[in-house]
Motif scaffolding. Structure first.
Motif, PDB file in Angstrom:
ATOM      1  N   GLY A 135     -40.247   0.530  88.568  1.00  0.00           N
ATOM      2  CA  GLY A 135     -40.100   0.192  87.152  1.00  0.00           C
ATOM      3  C   GLY A 135     -38.997  -0.806  86.844  1.00  0.00           C
ATOM      4  O   GLY A 135     -39.182  -1.723  86.036  1.00  0.00           O
ATOM      5  N   LEU A 136     -37.851  -0.644  87.506  1.00  0.00           N
ATOM      6  CA  LEU A 136     -36.713  -1.514  87.200  1.00  0.00           C
ATOM      7  C   LEU A 136     -37.019  -2.971  87.563  1.00  0.00           C
ATOM      8  O   LEU A 136     -36.737  -3.888  86.789  1.00  0.00           O
ATOM      9  CB  LEU A 136     -35.497  -0.986  87.961  1.00  0.00           C
ATOM     10  CG  LEU A 136     -34.198  -1.756  87.952  1.00  0.00           C
ATOM     11  CD1 LEU A 136     -33.032  -0.786  87.968  1.00  0.00           C
ATOM     12  CD2 LEU A 136     -34.102  -2.676  89.146  1.00  0.00           C
ATOM     13  N   LEU A 139     -39.776  -4.364  85.231  1.00  0.00           N
ATOM     14  CA  LEU A 139     -39.236  -4.662  83.904  1.00  0.00           C
ATOM     15  C   LEU A 139     -38.591  -6.048  83.907  1.00  0.00           C
ATOM     16  O   LEU A 139     -38.801  -6.844  82.984  1.00  0.00           O
ATOM     17  CB  LEU A 139     -38.206  -3.607  83.480  1.00  0.00           C
ATOM     18  CG  LEU A 139     -37.678  -3.780  82.064  1.00  0.00           C
ATOM     19  CD1 LEU A 139     -38.705  -3.307  81.038  1.00  0.00           C
ATOM     20  CD2 LEU A 139     -36.360  -3.040  81.854  1.00  0.00           C
ATOM     21  N   ASN A 289     -34.313   4.852  92.414  1.00  0.00           N
ATOM     22  CA  ASN A 289     -33.534   5.950  91.839  1.00  0.00           C
ATOM     23  C   ASN A 289     -32.706   6.704  92.883  1.00  0.00           C
ATOM     24  O   ASN A 289     -32.601   7.913  92.840  1.00  0.00           O
ATOM     25  CB  ASN A 289     -34.467   6.934  91.119  1.00  0.00           C
ATOM     26  CG  ASN A 289     -34.650   6.554  89.667  1.00  0.00           C
ATOM     27  OD1 ASN A 289     -33.730   6.656  88.865  1.00  0.00           O
ATOM     28  ND2 ASN A 289     -35.841   6.084  89.322  1.00  0.00           N
ATOM     29  N   ASP A 336     -28.909  -2.744  85.595  1.00  0.00           N
ATOM     30  CA  ASP A 336     -28.322  -1.595  86.280  1.00  0.00           C
ATOM     31  C   ASP A 336     -26.944  -1.981  86.837  1.00  0.00           C
ATOM     32  O   ASP A 336     -26.443  -3.070  86.558  1.00  0.00           O
ATOM     33  CB  ASP A 336     -29.247  -1.093  87.388  1.00  0.00           C
ATOM     34  CG  ASP A 336     -29.186   0.433  87.487  1.00  0.00           C
ATOM     35  OD1 ASP A 336     -30.166   1.081  87.146  1.00  0.00           O
ATOM     36  OD2 ASP A 336     -28.125   0.958  87.877  1.00  0.00           O
ATOM     37  N   HIS A 374     -30.460   2.445  83.599  1.00  0.00           N
ATOM     38  CA  HIS A 374     -31.882   2.812  83.683  1.00  0.00           C
ATOM     39  C   HIS A 374     -32.136   4.254  84.075  1.00  0.00           C
ATOM     40  O   HIS A 374     -33.287   4.669  84.185  1.00  0.00           O
ATOM     41  CB  HIS A 374     -32.601   1.923  84.708  1.00  0.00           C
ATOM     42  CG  HIS A 374     -32.654   0.489  84.321  1.00  0.00           C
ATOM     43  ND1 HIS A 374     -33.726  -0.066  83.679  1.00  0.00           N
ATOM     44  CD2 HIS A 374     -31.751  -0.506  84.474  1.00  0.00           C
ATOM     45  CE1 HIS A 374     -33.496  -1.348  83.467  1.00  0.00           C
ATOM     46  NE2 HIS A 374     -32.294  -1.639  83.928  1.00  0.00           N
ATOM     47  N   VAL A 452     -32.694   2.726  77.939  1.00  0.00           N
ATOM     48  CA  VAL A 452     -33.988   2.062  77.898  1.00  0.00           C
ATOM     49  C   VAL A 452     -35.067   2.803  77.093  1.00  0.00           C
ATOM     50  O   VAL A 452     -36.213   2.376  77.058  1.00  0.00           O
ATOM     51  CB  VAL A 452     -34.491   1.757  79.328  1.00  0.00           C
ATOM     52  CG1 VAL A 452     -33.647   0.659  79.956  1.00  0.00           C
ATOM     53  CG2 VAL A 452     -34.482   3.012  80.204  1.00  0.00           C
ATOM     54  N   TYR A 572     -38.716  14.156  90.712  1.00  0.00           N
ATOM     55  CA  TYR A 572     -38.538  14.254  89.253  1.00  0.00           C
ATOM     56  C   TYR A 572     -39.766  13.743  88.497  1.00  0.00           C
ATOM     57  O   TYR A 572     -40.032  14.154  87.377  1.00  0.00           O
ATOM     58  CB  TYR A 572     -37.246  13.542  88.808  1.00  0.00           C
ATOM     59  CG  TYR A 572     -37.373  12.064  88.487  1.00  0.00           C
ATOM     60  CD1 TYR A 572     -37.842  11.653  87.237  1.00  0.00           C
ATOM     61  CD2 TYR A 572     -37.026  11.080  89.404  1.00  0.00           C
ATOM     62  CE1 TYR A 572     -37.955  10.299  86.929  1.00  0.00           C
ATOM     63  CE2 TYR A 572     -37.128   9.742  89.112  1.00  0.00           C
ATOM     64  CZ  TYR A 572     -37.604   9.353  87.873  1.00  0.00           C
ATOM     65  OH  TYR A 572     -37.728   8.026  87.566  1.00  0.00           O
ATOM     66  N   GLU A 674     -36.751  10.956  83.169  1.00  0.00           N
ATOM     67  CA  GLU A 674     -37.286   9.585  83.245  1.00  0.00           C
ATOM     68  C   GLU A 674     -36.589   8.726  82.200  1.00  0.00           C
ATOM     69  O   GLU A 674     -36.586   9.078  81.013  1.00  0.00           O
ATOM     70  CB  GLU A 674     -38.796   9.613  82.978  1.00  0.00           C
ATOM     71  CG  GLU A 674     -39.509   8.285  83.235  1.00  0.00           C
ATOM     72  CD  GLU A 674     -39.601   7.919  84.711  1.00  0.00           C
ATOM     73  OE1 GLU A 674     -38.655   7.297  85.223  1.00  0.00           O
ATOM     74  OE2 GLU A 674     -40.616   8.273  85.338  1.00  0.00           O
ATOM     75  N   SER A 676     -37.328   5.684  80.908  1.00  0.00           N
ATOM     76  CA  SER A 676     -38.290   5.273  79.894  1.00  0.00           C
ATOM     77  C   SER A 676     -39.703   5.492  80.408  1.00  0.00           C
ATOM     78  O   SER A 676     -40.526   6.160  79.795  1.00  0.00           O
ATOM     79  CB  SER A 676     -38.068   3.784  79.566  1.00  0.00           C
ATOM     80  OG  SER A 676     -39.247   3.185  79.100  1.00  0.00           O
ATOM     81  N   GLY A 677     -39.952   4.924  81.603  1.00  0.00           N
ATOM     82  CA  GLY A 677     -41.326   4.817  82.072  1.00  0.00           C
ATOM     83  C   GLY A 677     -41.919   3.584  81.402  1.00  0.00           C
ATOM     84  O   GLY A 677     -41.597   3.269  80.241  1.00  0.00           O
ATOM     85  N   THR A 678     -42.697   2.826  82.143  1.00  0.00           N
ATOM     86  CA  THR A 678     -43.372   1.675  81.541  1.00  0.00           C
ATOM     87  C   THR A 678     -44.865   1.690  81.857  1.00  0.00           C
ATOM     88  O   THR A 678     -45.649   1.053  81.152  1.00  0.00           O
ATOM     89  CB  THR A 678     -42.744   0.348  82.021  1.00  0.00           C
ATOM     90  OG1 THR A 678     -42.493   0.443  83.428  1.00  0.00           O
ATOM     91  CG2 THR A 678     -41.446   0.066  81.303  1.00  0.00           C
TER      92      THR A 678
HETATM   93  N1  CJB Z   1     -35.574   2.910  87.387  1.00  0.00           N
HETATM   94  O1  CJB Z   1     -37.053   1.839  88.755  1.00  0.00           O
HETATM   95  C1  CJB Z   1     -35.939   2.358  88.591  1.00  0.00           C
HETATM   96  N2  CJB Z   1     -35.047   2.389  89.608  1.00  0.00           N
HETATM   97  C2  CJB Z   1     -33.808   2.919  89.477  1.00  0.00           C
HETATM   98  O2  CJB Z   1     -33.051   2.937  90.444  1.00  0.00           O
HETATM   99  C3  CJB Z   1     -33.437   3.466  88.237  1.00  0.00           C
HETATM  100  C4  CJB Z   1     -34.348   3.454  87.200  1.00  0.00           C
HETATM  101  C5  CJB Z   1     -36.580   2.883  86.297  1.00  0.00           C
HETATM  102  O3  CJB Z   1     -36.333   1.814  85.417  1.00  0.00           O
HETATM  103  C6  CJB Z   1     -37.400   1.627  84.494  1.00  0.00           C
HETATM  104  C7  CJB Z   1     -37.105   0.410  83.671  1.00  0.00           C
HETATM  105  O4  CJB Z   1     -36.074   0.646  82.781  1.00  0.00           O
HETATM  106  C8  CJB Z   1     -37.622   2.866  83.648  1.00  0.00           C
HETATM  107  O5  CJB Z   1     -38.755   2.687  82.850  1.00  0.00           O
HETATM  108  C9  CJB Z   1     -37.804   4.096  84.536  1.00  0.00           C
HETATM  109  O6  CJB Z   1     -37.831   5.267  83.741  1.00  0.00           O
HETATM  110  C10 CJB Z   1     -36.660   4.193  85.542  1.00  0.00           C
HETATM  111  O7  CJB Z   1     -36.869   5.247  86.451  1.00  0.00           O
END
Ligand code: CJB
Length: 833
Positions: A135-136, A139, A289, A336, A374, A452, A572, A674, A676-678
């Protein structure tokens, strides 16, 4: 701005300036020219891959012409630029996106057809650019699309990994990681061998007095590694603006290798230096994460921050503004904590190299940066050990200590005699070894900090960053709810739905103002429209069914309810809850008579995602899903009533195939975990309904689309802590239906049960941290409600249309405008011909 061609000669230059193709004939001519010259092929050996190459190069030419114009315009305009620093950019494929953003996909389709090719097959040749985990990273890629579309002068800065996220293969039900070497043929990047930065590591700090008696510090010796820029053009949709993504690649600073060593016969050591430098940008860390605190990762972070900052400062200096104007010219967003060292690096440049006083420098730094958090998961929060820092970046550690000292002094002044508070907010954690808390450094060095999604930002303010709210006040901490780009996630991924929407809304203008989708609501009563809507969904399900057949051999019934969960595998995110639910469904089917079974709604459960290579629990979840699939899918009694599919190697291009094909998708993280989740947004935007917990952006999706259009279940975030506490102190009671599921696994139906011991005991014996048992009953009950709702086809379609109509809020265009207004203070700049 100085030009390299003097005025009298510019006329000739302008006359021959590259223009790029503008119609089908010119496109064909460019394509053939590239195939025959750039790729050295001919009509005798031009396969789909060469046609892809020729097409990509023709489009690349167009992009780079617009890119040049955009960069010139931005330089002349002398206005604030935005820099988005992200260690991950999960871009996926570029060709389809370029065709659509430039508005030339039909031209390409017709041209390719004339030459004997099918545009879809050509698009399919491209390797995903997979420089991210989940997701990060995705995004960041959506942000780039919106920044260019909205004409913001903005650059992305990242690392050019030679290996992106690994390719996942499933062998005997287990995940196997295969390296993803993606650079064999990458027409989308421009190496800039003249844009390099030497980055220093290790060494020591010299303290000295300058001619005025001022105490100064200088970082000495150590090792140099060279950063080389690779530029990737980022086209906006329906605009000439084409921004830049600059990715740094590492190599030995002294050229190929050390010739002195080489000539002295030390071949291996000469090559080893080269390899050590190469290693820095060699591979993306495959953790989502999760922070692992490895030295090479810190090296990557500093290498990228130092090169990017050098580049940004160099560009700023050309403007001839004075340093105090820096925050009016430059906004840097930290995706981040990974780029937090950029804060320290800018402070170092200003005080050690530019000779500014500490306070003046720090004022500039803190007005330049913004930090986006995030996740609240403790295992994802970056901390670096002080000894590691001391060795690799000795001067930066000193500066961090000074930042901390001045910060703690200001806290002490405001809250005298609160020693606990000082310990809690200190950048340095007093552990063994001591650790640098990167999130705290990011907060202290930024003027805004954002989460987010609303729930996530509230949790940051009330838990993780509570003490900082006390120190700074609440205004510094804000929320910007995530989004997705509708260009890729609707127009590109789901051309059928995009065309249907356009047929009713009179064109595609909603693609740049997604709130216009609300006009779709006036068509819900229109039977013909509803039928067409349903046909689109069926066609997309067939498209996915075909992929499933080709890749797994399983045939799935496209009339069944397609239930999809695709995302990184993580406890999670609770794919284990999903597969336990599937087993429960299997047991239910088996317990019914043939007559009773006829009343059931057939279902295809589709799960996909990668597990971090060292994350055993996630890997056993994948193994369980595949083991269940191999039993259930062969069970003739079950037939079409239940099929279980694991999608191998889930990535961006697979997501484009999968998101349009869901009836229901699952976003079922433990409440409060979570960010946000996208993917929740992507699925709803494509007309799928969702089953989800009250977590992340699910809550805001519910608010926008209405409670009647979403299937929510499970405990609330505010109750999670209590429940966890009770698991340990009030005795733990396993849900009876879940107990049956566990008994079935233990019986060996799905293979050697010892393989799944850890998965089961994490719930039955180790506190069920993710509340799988607490939420199980509510989860399976809600799935029954889903089954029932699906039987009323008409109402289902109404829900689907209504939801899409109300998704306008979740465009990254809205997100970027919010960042621009409330964090960056940046304005768009339109590029004309
Ligand atoms: N997120 O993909 C990641 N990696 C990380 O290390 C921390 C967070 C995700 O970022 C997304 C964009 O903001 C969020 O939608 C998602 O919930 C979060 O897990």
């Amino acid at each position: 701005v100085e030009a390299s061609i003097p005025e009298p000669l510019r006329e000739a230059w302008r006359k021959y300036s590259a223009v790029g193709f503008t119609n089908k004939e010119e496109f064909e001519k460019e394509l053939v020219r590239h195939v025959e010259t750039t790729l050295a092929r001919s009509l005798y050996n031009c396969d789909d891959f060469s046609a892809y190459g020729g097409t990509a190069l023709a489009f690349r030419d167009r992009l780079i012409i617009d890119w040049n114009k955009t960069q010139q315009r931005q330089t002349f305009a002398d206005q604030k630029r935005v820099y988005y620093l992200s260690l991950e950019f999960l871009m996926g494929r570029a060709l389809d996106n370029a065709m659509l953003n430039v508005g030339m996909k039909d031209v390409a389709r017709d041209g390719l057809k004339d030459l004997g090719f099918c545009v879809e097959d050509v698009i399919d040749q491209e390797h995903d650019a997979a420089l991210g985990n989940g997701g990060l990273g995705r995004l960041a890629a959506c942000f780039l699309d919106s920044l260019a579309t909205l004409n913001y002068p903005a650059w992305g800065y990242g690392l050019r990994y030679r290996y992106g996220i690994f390719k996942q293969e499933i062998v005997n039900g287990y995940q196997v990681e295969v390296p993803d070497y993606w650079l064999d043929f990458n027409p989308w990047e421009f190496p800039r061998h003249d844009v390099t930065v030497d980055v220093q590591f290790y060494g020591w700090v010299r303290k000295y007095q300058d001619e005025n008696g001022k105490t100064c510090y200088s970082w000495q010796d150590g090792e140099l590694v060279q950063a080389v820029a690779y530029d990737v053009p980022i086209p906006g949709y329906g605009t000439k603006s084409t921004n830049n993504l600059r990715l740094w690649s590492s190599k030995a600073a002294s050229g190929e290798f050390d010739f002195q060593k080489f000539n002295a016969g030390e071949y291996e050591s000469a090559v080893a230096d080269q390899q050590r430098a190469d290693t820095i940008s060699a591979v993306l860390y495959p953790n989502d994460n999760l922070d692992r605190g490895k030295e090479l990762r810190l090296k990557q972070q500093y290498f990228w921050c130092a090169a990017s900052l050098y580049d940004i400062v160099r560009r700023f200096k050309k403007t001839k503004h004075s340093w105090k104007d820096f925050p009016d010219q430059v906004a840097i967003q930290l995706n981040d904590t990974h780029p937090t060292l950029a804060i320290v690096e800018l402070q170092r440049i200003l005080i050690d190299q530019e000779g500014l006083e500490w306070d003046e420098a720090w004022n500039i730094v803190t007005h330049t940066f913004g930090y986006t958090n995030h996740t609240v998961l403790p295992e994802a929060l970056e901390k670096w050990s002080v000894p590691l820092f001391q060795n690799l970046l000795p001067r930066h550690l000193q500066i961090i200590y000074d930042i901390n000292l001045f910060f703690l002094q200001s806290v002490e002044k405001k809250f005298p005699n609160d020693r606990d508070l000082l310990t809690r907010v200190s950048i340095i954690e007093e552990s063994h070894p001591k650790m640098v808390r990167m999130a705290y450094l990011a907060i202290i060095g930024s003027h805004k900090v954002n989460g987010v999604a609303e729930l996530h930002s509230d949790l940051l303010r009330t838990t993780l960053f509570k003490d900082f709210v006390t120190v700074y006040g609440a205004d510094k901490f804000m929320n910007v709810t995530n989004g997705v780009t509708p260009r890729r996630w609707l127009h590109q991924a789901n051309p059928r739905l995009s065309d249907l929407i356009a047929s009713r809304l009179g064109g595609y203008h909603w693609l740049t103002d997604l709130t216009l989708l609300e006009k779709l609501e006036s068509f819900v009563e229109d039977k013909a429209f509803r039928d067409e809507w349903a046909e689109v969904k069926t066609a997309n399900k067939l498209r996915l069914a075909k992929h499933i057949k080709n890749t797994t051999g399983y045939s799935v019934n496209p009339k069944a309810l397609f239930d999809i969960q695709v995302k990184r595998i993580h406890e999670y995110k609770r794919q284990q809850l999903n597969i336990f639910g599937v087993i429960h469904r299997y047991l239910t089917i088996k317990s019914l008579s043939p007559e009773e079974r006829k009343k059931l709604v057939p279902r295809v459960s589709i799960i996909g995602g990668k597990a971090a290579p060292g994350y055993w629990m996630a890997k056993s979840i994948i193994h369980l899903i595949n083991s269940v699939a191999s039993v259930v899918n062969k069970d003739e009694e079950v037939g079409d009533l239940l099929k279980v599919i694991f999608v191998e190697d889930y990535n961006v291009s697979k997501a484009e195939l999968i998101c349009p094909a869901s009836d229901i998708s699952e976003h079922i993280s433990t409440a409060g975990t979570e960010g946000s989740g996208t993917s929740n947004m992507k699925f709803v935007l494509n007309g799928g309904l969702i089953i989800g917990t009250c977590d992340g952006a699910n809550i805001e999706i519910t608010r926008e689309i209405g409670e009647q259009n979403i299937f929510l279940f499970g405990n609330l975030a505010e109750d999670v802590e209590d429940l966890r506490h009770r698991h340990f102190y009030g005795g733990f009671k396993l849900d009876p239906d879940l107990a049956k599921v566990f008994d079935t696994i233990r019986s060996g139906v799905f293979g050697d049960p010892s393989e799944f011991n850890a998965l089961i005991s994490s719930i039955t014996e180790h506190g069920d941290y993710y509340l799988v048992s607490d939420d199980f009953h509510s989860y399976i009950t809600t799935h029954s409600i889903v089954d029932e709702a699906f039987q009323n086809k008409d109402e289902w379609i109404v829900k689907s249309i209504t939801s899409v109509a109300r998704m306008g809020f979740f465009s990254t265009d809205r997100v970027i405008n919010e960042y621009a207004e409330s964090i960056w203070n940046a304005e768009p700049l339109v590029v004309k011909d």
